[in-house]
Enzyme design. Sequence first.
Site, short mmCIF file in Angstrom:
data_model
loop_
_atom_site.label_atom_id
_atom_site.label_comp_id
_atom_site.label_asym_id
_atom_site.label_seq_id
_atom_site.Cartn_x
_atom_site.Cartn_y
_atom_site.Cartn_z
N LYS A 47 0.52 -1.32 -0.14
CA LYS A 47 -0.01 0.15 0.40
C LYS A 47 0.93 0.91 0.41
O LYS A 47 2.25 1.17 0.41
CB LYS A 47 -0.78 0.38 1.32
CG LYS A 47 -2.05 0.57 0.90
CD LYS A 47 -3.04 -0.15 0.59
CE LYS A 47 -4.35 1.08 0.57
NZ LYS A 47 -5.75 0.42 -0.40
N GLY A 107 -23.61 5.50 1.84
CA GLY A 107 -22.09 5.95 1.34
C GLY A 107 -22.66 5.31 0.02
O GLY A 107 -23.21 4.59 -0.85
N GLY A 165 -21.29 1.68 -3.04
CA GLY A 165 -22.33 2.06 -3.05
C GLY A 165 -23.65 2.43 -3.82
O GLY A 165 -24.94 1.48 -3.41
N TYR A 166 -22.80 2.43 -4.51
CA TYR A 166 -23.99 3.06 -6.29
C TYR A 166 -23.97 1.31 -6.46
O TYR A 166 -24.88 1.64 -6.79
CB TYR A 166 -23.53 4.19 -7.07
CG TYR A 166 -24.06 3.98 -8.16
CD1 TYR A 166 -25.54 4.17 -8.36
CD2 TYR A 166 -23.26 4.03 -9.36
CE1 TYR A 166 -26.21 3.93 -9.46
CE2 TYR A 166 -24.05 3.76 -10.34
CZ TYR A 166 -25.55 3.46 -10.60
OH TYR A 166 -25.81 3.42 -12.01
P1 NAD Z 1 -16.70 7.19 -2.64
O1 NAD Z 1 -15.45 8.69 -2.42
O2 NAD Z 1 -16.39 7.31 -3.92
O3 NAD Z 1 -17.66 7.81 -1.98
C1 NAD Z 1 -17.82 7.41 -1.20
C2 NAD Z 1 -19.71 7.85 -0.43
O4 NAD Z 1 -19.96 7.93 1.17
C3 NAD Z 1 -20.55 8.88 -0.92
O5 NAD Z 1 -20.77 9.38 -1.39
C4 NAD Z 1 -20.50 10.05 0.67
O6 NAD Z 1 -21.00 11.33 -0.10
C5 NAD Z 1 -20.16 9.01 1.15
N1 NAD Z 1 -19.74 9.48 2.90
C6 NAD Z 1 -18.52 10.32 3.04
N2 NAD Z 1 -18.53 10.38 4.54
C7 NAD Z 1 -19.88 9.69 5.00
C8 NAD Z 1 -20.38 9.72 6.23
N3 NAD Z 1 -20.03 10.50 7.33
N4 NAD Z 1 -22.07 9.24 5.96
C9 NAD Z 1 -21.96 8.43 5.42
N5 NAD Z 1 -21.67 8.99 4.46
C10 NAD Z 1 -20.72 9.21 3.85
O7 NAD Z 1 -15.30 6.05 -2.02
P2 NAD Z 1 -15.62 4.72 -2.23
O8 NAD Z 1 -14.00 3.91 -3.64
O9 NAD Z 1 -16.81 3.95 -2.89
O10 NAD Z 1 -15.57 3.77 -1.33
C11 NAD Z 1 -15.90 3.62 0.29
C12 NAD Z 1 -15.24 2.42 1.16
O11 NAD Z 1 -15.23 1.51 0.49
C13 NAD Z 1 -13.88 3.20 1.76
O12 NAD Z 1 -14.21 3.01 3.09
C14 NAD Z 1 -13.32 2.78 0.27
O13 NAD Z 1 -11.80 2.30 1.47
C15 NAD Z 1 -13.77 1.16 0.46
N6 NAD Z 1 -13.50 0.49 -0.98
C16 NAD Z 1 -13.17 0.97 -1.57
C17 NAD Z 1 -12.80 0.01 -3.36
C18 NAD Z 1 -13.16 0.39 -4.20
O14 NAD Z 1 -12.75 0.13 -5.51
N7 NAD Z 1 -12.94 1.68 -4.78
C19 NAD Z 1 -12.07 -1.16 -2.87
C20 NAD Z 1 -12.40 -1.89 -1.57
C21 NAD Z 1 -12.36 -0.87 -0.75
#
Ligand code: NAD
Length: 427
Positions: free
Chosen positions: A113, A225, A230-231
């Site tokens: 990382k 989220g 989430g989407y």
């Molecule tokens: P992102 O930035 O695209 O989306 C994050 C979402 O969470 C947004 O809708 C934001 O409005 C919301 N959010 C932020 N703070 C919040 C709060 N306090 N309460 C409620 N909602 C809140 O990020 P992402 O890529 O979707 O990642 C989300 C999580 O998934 C993170 O923990 C990330 O480490 C993990 N993750 C992501 C991936 C990936 O491929 N994107 C892979 C593994 C893990």
Amino acid sequence: MYNFGDCMTSYIDPYEEAKKQLRSTVELLGLGYDVYEALATPERVIQVKIPVRMDDGSVKVFIGWRSQHNSALGPYKGGIRYHPDVTMNEVIALSMWMTWKCSLAGLPYGGGKGGVRVDPKRLSIRELERLSRGYFAALAEYLGVDLDIPAPDVYTNPQVMAWYFDEFSRIKGGLYYGVVTGKPVEIGGLEARIYSTGLGVAISAREAAKKLLGGIEGRTVAIQGFGNVGYYAAKFLEEMGAIVVAISDSRGGIFNPRGLNVGEVISVKEKTGTVVNYDKAEKKITNEEILELKVDVLIPAAIENVITEANARNIKAKIIVEGANGPTTVEAERMLTEAGVIIAPDILANAGGVIMSHIEWVNNRIGGWITEEEARRKLEEKMIASFNNTWNFWESKLDKTRHNLRAAAYAVAVDRVVKAMKLRGQL
Ligand code: NAD
């Protein structure tokens, strides 16, 4: 706990947390302290200084790290995050979690990382490019197609990967497509990468529902989220026949017991910046309330430590699927396990991104092409195999009233790494 006068701030060191999880897994597997010590220590942590010429002519210095935790199973793999609060210990912890995530998924990868301490929103696009190239150049001798393969993480994206790839290829002389994954489609990336984590989360929820509820069709889901994870989790679950009754983002949430239309909600978020403006919901809810709804499946997909001992007793979902990394604290998990709630842990449920990265890397190495359908099918097969592997270990080897699926996932992952280290004479 640090005491700064009136201001009490509790700080959880992620590396200490990661070591605690490792220690209990080593104990569960009946392995010795030597094994713990060998796995608790990263193989290499590199700190680099990145001087960047700013647009106004001044030079600003940034600090970055790359932690290479373990390479017993293959080259180090893991994303690079740009964040003003990133620390070396956070990067080490995340690299350890990547070792377990890759191992559990059965990928020929170790864990790594990276992080740069920067607020990327304060940089111009050209400053961001110079920073990205500077970081990669400073690390170039430690990276490589068969050595260490970065990917996107918080605030890094396919454009940043394109600069990394270009910089590395310039320094080494050649075209090294496989040195990073999550690239734009035009330079060796895959269409399916964008939705792969969310699809993997949806598949984990579907498999858990098959085991516990007789299927995902008609089951209710709440998702905290609404970003990348989430989407897409919501979209694929809706396609699978689940009823997405609640969605939230950082500004709040919406609830409709008859189900929300995911496509309509995302277009409202895209137009207005938040899901809260969706006017076909029955009511607006808070980010605390969404976790406590009476639903079949709860998916935290935003930030860490949202399910704690303070709210664990109020959680009514039967299944929690961790889209986010680290949303559930250790104490909350103990309480939920006692209450019979099943948790599909992060290293299992959100592995879709790194699995798709592996498909991209293989495709780059063979100079091949792969259709979106084929890549998606491979991802689906791997997610199901990983889920069943974890589930079977849990059912056959662990006391289910004391251990959740996380213990099984860690045990399977750590065991595989230990076996590889023994075979290689490292233990
Ligand atoms: P992102 O930035 O695209 O989306 C994050 C979402 O969470 C947004 O809708 C934001 O409005 C919301 N959010 C932020 N703070 C919040 C709060 N306090 N309460 C409620 N909602 C809140 O990020 P992402 O890529 O979707 O990642 C989300 C999580 O998934 C993170 O923990 C990330 O480490 C993990 N993750 C992501 C991936 C990936 O491929 N994107 C892979 C593994 C893990």
